[in-house]
Design a protein around this motif. Structure first.
Motif, PDB file in Angstrom:
ATOM      1  N   VAL A  38       0.843  -1.193   0.000  1.00 32.44           N
ATOM      2  CA  VAL A  38       0.000   0.000   0.000  1.00 32.44           C
ATOM      3  C   VAL A  38       0.883   1.249   0.000  1.00 32.44           C
ATOM      4  N   ASP A  39       0.712   2.082  -1.023  1.00 27.73           N
ATOM      5  CA  ASP A  39       1.455   3.340  -1.136  1.00 27.73           C
ATOM      6  C   ASP A  39       0.515   4.485  -0.751  1.00 27.73           C
ATOM      7  N   GLU A  40       0.779   5.110   0.386  1.00 29.98           N
ATOM      8  CA  GLU A  40      -0.053   6.213   0.867  1.00 29.98           C
ATOM      9  C   GLU A  40       0.618   7.570   0.668  1.00 29.98           C
ATOM     10  N   ALA A  41       1.620   7.648  -0.212  1.00 33.86           N
ATOM     11  CA  ALA A  41       2.355   8.897  -0.389  1.00 33.86           C
ATOM     12  C   ALA A  41       1.531   9.966  -1.099  1.00 33.86           C
ATOM     13  N   PRO A  45      -4.688   6.197  -1.638  1.00 36.88           N
ATOM     14  CA  PRO A  45      -3.823   5.012  -1.601  1.00 36.88           C
ATOM     15  C   PRO A  45      -3.752   4.308  -2.953  1.00 36.88           C
ATOM     16  N   ARG A  46      -2.575   3.741  -3.235  1.00 34.33           N
ATOM     17  CA  ARG A  46      -2.378   2.940  -4.442  1.00 34.33           C
ATOM     18  C   ARG A  46      -1.869   1.560  -4.044  1.00 34.33           C
ATOM     19  N   LEU A  47      -2.185   0.573  -4.871  1.00 33.31           N
ATOM     20  CA  LEU A  47      -1.822  -0.815  -4.608  1.00 33.31           C
ATOM     21  C   LEU A  47      -1.011  -1.358  -5.773  1.00 33.31           C
ATOM     22  N   LEU A  48      -0.031  -2.214  -5.462  1.00 37.23           N
ATOM     23  CA  LEU A  48       0.808  -2.813  -6.500  1.00 37.23           C
ATOM     24  C   LEU A  48       0.171  -4.119  -6.977  1.00 37.23           C
ATOM     25  N   MET A  49      -0.124  -4.194  -8.290  1.00 35.74           N
ATOM     26  CA  MET A  49      -0.735  -5.387  -8.868  1.00 35.74           C
ATOM     27  C   MET A  49      -0.092  -5.703 -10.205  1.00 35.74           C
ATOM     28  N   GLY A  50      -0.248  -6.959 -10.638  1.00 32.50           N
ATOM     29  CA  GLY A  50       0.291  -7.371 -11.924  1.00 32.50           C
ATOM     30  C   GLY A  50      -0.694  -8.244 -12.676  1.00 32.50           C
ATOM     31  N   HIS A 182      13.956  -1.869  -2.096  1.00 34.12           N
ATOM     32  CA  HIS A 182      14.354  -1.921  -3.506  1.00 34.12           C
ATOM     33  C   HIS A 182      13.103  -2.126  -4.353  1.00 34.12           C
ATOM     34  N   GLY A 183      13.066  -1.427  -5.504  1.00 35.95           N
ATOM     35  CA  GLY A 183      11.989  -1.626  -6.461  1.00 35.95           C
ATOM     36  C   GLY A 183      10.721  -0.888  -6.054  1.00 35.95           C
ATOM     37  N   PRO A 184       9.597  -1.258  -6.716  1.00 41.79           N
ATOM     38  CA  PRO A 184       9.497  -2.335  -7.693  1.00 41.79           C
ATOM     39  C   PRO A 184      10.098  -1.960  -9.040  1.00 41.79           C
ATOM     40  N   SER A 185      10.456  -2.984  -9.802  1.00 38.15           N
ATOM     41  CA  SER A 185      10.978  -2.802 -11.141  1.00 38.15           C
ATOM     42  C   SER A 185       9.835  -3.040 -12.110  1.00 38.15           C
ATOM     43  N   TRP A 199       0.995   0.417 -10.352  1.00 42.18           N
ATOM     44  CA  TRP A 199       0.307   0.924  -9.168  1.00 42.18           C
ATOM     45  C   TRP A 199      -1.096   1.360  -9.569  1.00 42.18           C
ATOM     46  N   PHE A 200      -2.101   0.984  -8.774  1.00 42.47           N
ATOM     47  CA  PHE A 200      -3.485   1.339  -9.064  1.00 42.47           C
ATOM     48  C   PHE A 200      -4.167   1.876  -7.809  1.00 42.47           C
ATOM     49  N   THR A 201      -5.058   2.867  -8.008  1.00 42.98           N
ATOM     50  CA  THR A 201      -5.936   3.280  -6.921  1.00 42.98           C
ATOM     51  C   THR A 201      -7.053   2.239  -6.783  1.00 42.98           C
ATOM     52  N   PHE A 202      -7.815   2.315  -5.705  1.00 45.79           N
ATOM     53  CA  PHE A 202      -8.923   1.382  -5.540  1.00 45.79           C
ATOM     54  C   PHE A 202      -9.926   1.518  -6.676  1.00 45.79           C
ATOM     55  N   ASP A 203     -10.217   2.745  -7.105  1.00 46.54           N
ATOM     56  CA  ASP A 203     -11.162   2.928  -8.204  1.00 46.54           C
ATOM     57  C   ASP A 203     -10.631   2.308  -9.492  1.00 46.54           C
ATOM     58  N   GLN A 204      -9.339   2.439  -9.747  1.00 49.00           N
ATOM     59  CA  GLN A 204      -8.755   1.849 -10.954  1.00 49.00           C
ATOM     60  C   GLN A 204      -8.758   0.329 -10.878  1.00 49.00           C
TER      61      GLN A 204
END
Length: 252
Positions: A38-41, A45-50, A182-185, A199-204
């Motif tokens: 979770v990136d709260e900067a 908030p954004r979440l890392l997904m693939g 480190h990362g993400p790459s 990185w995605f927001t909850f809405d995205q």
């Protein structure tokens, strides 16, 4: 989506899986760990997904959080790490009885390792390993990064219902992006498990192709971010599994 609607979606997914031709002998769920960073900067908030490649046997083409099954190296490494008592209470609750503190720690380590393998992100801090490291753990050692499973907060547990060619007993964890060393790459991924990582927001995220269980765990996390409890390992976590042909949600 309401709680009733969410569970109905899980049941619909289970029935689609049950309708597939048998893939072979009945699969026993394998222990696995999944990590939501979770990136709260920013302002939201954004979440890392693939996105998993279309050729994968398990959830092809779906967007997922990094994760995978526990392997022997994770179990061996687990003896040198500890988790908090609240985290262990969440992770070791429920069946099976064999799931002890070392197995719980190995699951958290598997989530960290798989996050590096799939997304190029290392969750940990500068430091040395104790003992022998191999494979991807060796790459942590080479970079002088010691994984920190103690920073992971148990969020949910889910067991894949019978039907698909792969079944997992997955513990979902969440962690702040500030715990990455480190990362993400996003361009040069260590493996081909994921075709793309973003990185995605909850809405995205809600506009992506997701499995029903991923949506359900996302809702759990969104609610905990909203009430400020997502870093609190003392909070009971939901446990999703099929019982007598229907999905149920308990708390551990």
């Amino acid at each position: 989506m309401s709680e009733t609607g969410a569970m109905a979606a899980l049941d619909a997914g289970r029935m689609r899986l049950d309708g597939r031709p048998p893939a072979g002998p009945k699969q026993r769920p394998r222990d696995a760990g999944t990590l939501i960073i979770v990136d709260e900067a920013g302002p939201t908030p954004r979440l890392l997904m693939g996105r998993r490649a279309a050729g994968h046997v398990f959830m092809p083409g779906r967007y997922v959080f990094p994760g995978g099954r526990v392997d022997a190296a994770d179990i061996a490494l687990a003896s040198t790490f500890t988790l908090s008592e609240p985290a262990l209470a969440r992770l070791c609750a429920g069946p099976p009885a064999r799931f002890d503190a070392r197995r719980a720690t190995a699951t958290a380590l598997a989530a960290i390792r798989e996050t590096f393998e799939e997304a190029g992100a290392m969750v940990g801090a500068p430091g040395a390993f104790e003992g022998r490291t191999t494979g991807f753990w060796g790459m942590f050692a080479e970079r002088g990064i010691r994984p920190d499973p103690g920073q992971l907060v148990p969020l949910a547990r889910a067991i894949t219902p019978p039907g698909p060619p792969r079944r997992y007993d997955t513990r979902f964890f969440c962690v702040s992006a500030t715990e990455m060393s480190h990362g993400p790459s996003l361009e040069d991924l260590p493996t081909d498990e994921l075709e793309a990582v973003e990185w995605f927001t909850f809405d995205q995220v809600k506009q992506l192709s997701l499995a029903a269980i991923t949506l359900r765990v996302l809702a759990d996390l969104e609610a905990r971010i909203a009430d400020g409890s997502w870093r609190d390992a003392t909070r009971p976590m939901p446990f999703y599994r099929a019982v007598r042909g229907r999905f149920v949600r308990d708390f551990l």
